[in-house]
Write a protein that holds these residues in place. Structure first.
Motif, PDB file in Angstrom:
ATOM      1  N   TYR A  33      -9.900  -6.909  -2.220  1.00 50.62           N
ATOM      2  CA  TYR A  33      -9.462  -8.291  -2.097  1.00 50.62           C
ATOM      3  C   TYR A  33     -10.381  -9.039  -1.134  1.00 50.62           C
ATOM      4  O   TYR A  33     -10.857  -8.479  -0.151  1.00 50.62           O
ATOM      5  N   TYR A  35     -10.074 -12.500   1.238  1.00 51.94           N
ATOM      6  CA  TYR A  35      -9.257 -13.555   1.818  1.00 51.94           C
ATOM      7  C   TYR A  35     -10.148 -14.365   2.751  1.00 51.94           C
ATOM      8  O   TYR A  35     -11.206 -13.907   3.175  1.00 51.94           O
ATOM      9  N   TYR A  48      -9.424 -10.877  -6.394  1.00 54.02           N
ATOM     10  CA  TYR A  48      -8.929  -9.511  -6.415  1.00 54.02           C
ATOM     11  C   TYR A  48      -9.641  -8.740  -7.507  1.00 54.02           C
ATOM     12  O   TYR A  48      -9.725  -9.200  -8.645  1.00 54.02           O
ATOM     13  N   PRO A  98      -3.543  -0.321  -7.299  1.00 57.48           N
ATOM     14  CA  PRO A  98      -3.434  -1.760  -7.563  1.00 57.48           C
ATOM     15  C   PRO A  98      -2.594  -2.444  -6.497  1.00 57.48           C
ATOM     16  O   PRO A  98      -2.879  -3.539  -6.069  1.00 57.48           O
ATOM     17  N   TYR A  99      -1.523  -1.847  -6.149  1.00 59.60           N
ATOM     18  CA  TYR A  99      -0.840  -2.209  -4.920  1.00 59.60           C
ATOM     19  C   TYR A  99      -0.184  -0.925  -4.417  1.00 59.60           C
ATOM     20  O   TYR A  99       0.264  -0.110  -5.188  1.00 59.60           O
ATOM     21  N   THR A 100      -0.175  -0.770  -3.130  1.00 59.55           N
ATOM     22  CA  THR A 100       0.357   0.463  -2.574  1.00 59.55           C
ATOM     23  C   THR A 100       1.866   0.453  -2.765  1.00 59.55           C
ATOM     24  O   THR A 100       2.571  -0.275  -2.092  1.00 59.55           O
ATOM     25  N   ALA A 101       2.331   1.274  -3.673  1.00 56.28           N
ATOM     26  CA  ALA A 101       3.711   1.168  -4.136  1.00 56.28           C
ATOM     27  C   ALA A 101       4.719   1.316  -3.008  1.00 56.28           C
ATOM     28  O   ALA A 101       5.757   0.673  -2.996  1.00 56.28           O
ATOM     29  N   ASN A 102       4.393   2.150  -2.037  1.00 59.99           N
ATOM     30  CA  ASN A 102       5.387   2.397  -1.009  1.00 59.99           C
ATOM     31  C   ASN A 102       5.424   1.322   0.067  1.00 59.99           C
ATOM     32  O   ASN A 102       6.482   0.960   0.561  1.00 59.99           O
ATOM     33  N   THR A 103       4.270   0.817   0.450  1.00 54.61           N
ATOM     34  CA  THR A 103       4.255  -0.094   1.585  1.00 54.61           C
ATOM     35  C   THR A 103       3.603  -1.444   1.287  1.00 54.61           C
ATOM     36  O   THR A 103       3.822  -2.387   2.007  1.00 54.61           O
ATOM     37  N   GLY A 104       2.790  -1.535   0.265  1.00 59.60           N
ATOM     38  CA  GLY A 104       2.058  -2.767   0.015  1.00 59.60           C
ATOM     39  C   GLY A 104       0.894  -2.969   0.957  1.00 59.60           C
ATOM     40  O   GLY A 104       0.296  -4.040   1.013  1.00 59.60           O
ATOM     41  N   GLU A 105       0.537  -1.926   1.686  1.00 60.42           N
ATOM     42  CA  GLU A 105      -0.445  -2.063   2.752  1.00 60.42           C
ATOM     43  C   GLU A 105      -1.849  -2.340   2.243  1.00 60.42           C
ATOM     44  O   GLU A 105      -2.316  -1.700   1.302  1.00 60.42           O
ATOM     45  N   LEU A 106      -2.512  -3.296   2.871  1.00 58.63           N
ATOM     46  CA  LEU A 106      -3.935  -3.532   2.688  1.00 58.63           C
ATOM     47  C   LEU A 106      -4.667  -3.080   3.947  1.00 58.63           C
ATOM     48  O   LEU A 106      -4.143  -3.197   5.050  1.00 58.63           O
ATOM     49  N   PHE A 108      -7.818  -3.977   6.065  1.00 56.18           N
ATOM     50  CA  PHE A 108      -8.752  -5.080   6.253  1.00 56.18           C
ATOM     51  C   PHE A 108      -9.984  -4.662   7.043  1.00 56.18           C
ATOM     52  O   PHE A 108      -9.915  -3.812   7.943  1.00 56.18           O
ATOM     53  N   GLY A 109     -11.106  -5.306   6.720  1.00 56.35           N
ATOM     54  CA  GLY A 109     -12.274  -5.224   7.571  1.00 56.35           C
ATOM     55  C   GLY A 109     -12.150  -6.213   8.717  1.00 56.35           C
ATOM     56  O   GLY A 109     -11.148  -6.936   8.831  1.00 56.35           O
TER      57      GLY A 109
ATOM     58  N   TYR B  32       8.313  -9.015  -2.442  1.00 57.37           N
ATOM     59  CA  TYR B  32       7.834  -8.051  -1.459  1.00 57.37           C
ATOM     60  C   TYR B  32       7.323  -8.827  -0.256  1.00 57.37           C
ATOM     61  O   TYR B  32       6.638  -9.837  -0.410  1.00 57.37           O
ATOM     62  N   TYR B  36       1.854  -8.258   9.258  1.00 59.99           N
ATOM     63  CA  TYR B  36       0.590  -7.755   9.747  1.00 59.99           C
ATOM     64  C   TYR B  36       0.415  -8.213  11.188  1.00 59.99           C
ATOM     65  O   TYR B  36       0.893  -9.276  11.585  1.00 59.99           O
ATOM     66  N   PHE B  46      -1.678  -3.565   9.035  1.00 52.03           N
ATOM     67  CA  PHE B  46      -0.340  -3.538   8.463  1.00 52.03           C
ATOM     68  C   PHE B  46       0.659  -2.992   9.470  1.00 52.03           C
ATOM     69  O   PHE B  46       0.393  -2.032  10.188  1.00 52.03           O
ATOM     70  N   SER B  49       6.805  -3.341   5.916  1.00 51.52           N
ATOM     71  CA  SER B  49       7.083  -4.159   4.743  1.00 51.52           C
ATOM     72  C   SER B  49       8.514  -3.929   4.272  1.00 51.52           C
ATOM     73  O   SER B  49       9.192  -2.998   4.720  1.00 51.52           O
ATOM     74  N   ALA B  97       1.540  -6.671  -4.166  1.00 49.68           N
ATOM     75  CA  ALA B  97       1.711  -6.870  -2.728  1.00 49.68           C
ATOM     76  C   ALA B  97       0.395  -7.147  -2.025  1.00 49.68           C
ATOM     77  O   ALA B  97       0.373  -7.647  -0.915  1.00 49.68           O
TER      78      ALA B  97
END
Lengths: 117, 112
Positions: A33, A35, A48, A98-106, A108-109, B32, B36, B46, B49, B97
């Motif tokens: 992604y 941003y 994305y 595609p999206y972290t199913a458990n947490t949605g975590e990204l 980042f740099g 969702y 952060y 993160f 969530s 998400a």
């Protein structure tokens, strides 16, 4: 390092010039992604990439912005004919699905700070 | 129209006390929600969530509460520590998400 790597960390350019920002995601992460964060504001989604699928470009603010992802890994965000309002921190993030199913975590740099004079 | 709002730009609390950061959203399709934390010159990291099917999620000192009827969520940090001083972003998404709409952030300062 094991994290998301972005370069350059800082870029100062003159109005009208083109710039390229690079992102090297975490190895094995299929989703990437871009941003951007303007001063005092939240993060704004730009684009994305997921595997070999066509990218979701719905967040790109104008046709001066483009991005590509080569070989499913490194990505380059290009801004043509830069304007002063393009000044912002451009953040790249990756995730293993595609999206972290458990947490949605990204993940980042640290971002590339772009200043357009 | 800002779909995710963090109405408090800053919050200051004493070490050991509770920090409560608030977030409101307008889009009922969001399913969702994420928080952060961001330190200066670093990328966001993160925290926690919550899915829209839940109303609470807890992870150590951090708890997120979701009130769907009010379209409101909050992050509770107990006890607050000086190292928690950072900018906290609320984010919301629909389906993916990673493709989230972010609020403008709240700067938390925890005083020793």
């Amino acid at each position: 390092g094991a994290g998301v790597s972005q370069s350059p960390s800082n870029k100062v350019t003159e109005k009208g010039k083109d710039v390229e920002l690079r992102c090297d995601p975490i190895s094995g992460h299929t989703a990437l992604y871009w941003y951007r964060q303007s001063l005092g504001q939240g993060l704004e989604f730009l684009i994305y990439f997921q595997g070999n699928s066509a990218p979701d470009k719905s967040g790109l603010p104008s046709d001066r912005f483009s991005a590509e992802r080569t070989g499913g890994s490194v990505s380059t965000l290009t801004i043509q004919r830069t304007q002063q309002e393009d000044s912002a921190v451009y953040l790249c993030a990756s995730s293993p699905q595609p999206y972290t199913a458990n947490t949605g975590e990204l993940f980042f740099g640290e971002g590339s700070r772009l200043t357009v004079l | 129209d800002q779909q995710v709002k963090q109405n408090s730009p800053s919050l200051s609390v004493q070490e050991g006390r509770i920090s409560i950061l608030n977030c409101d959203y307008t889009n009922s399709m969001f399913d969702y929600f994420l928080w952060y934390k961001k330190y200066p010159a670093e990328g966001p990291t993160f925290l926690i969530s919550i899915s829209s099917i839940k109303d609470k999620n807890e992870d150590g000192r951090f708890t997120v509460f979701l009130n769907k009827s009010a379209k409101h969520l909050s992050l509770h940090i107990v006890p607050s520590q000086p190292g928690d001083s950072a900018v906290y972003f609320c984010a919301a998404s629909n389906g993916n998400a990673g493709k989230s709409t972010f609020g403008d952030g709240t700067t938390l300062t925890v005083k020793p």
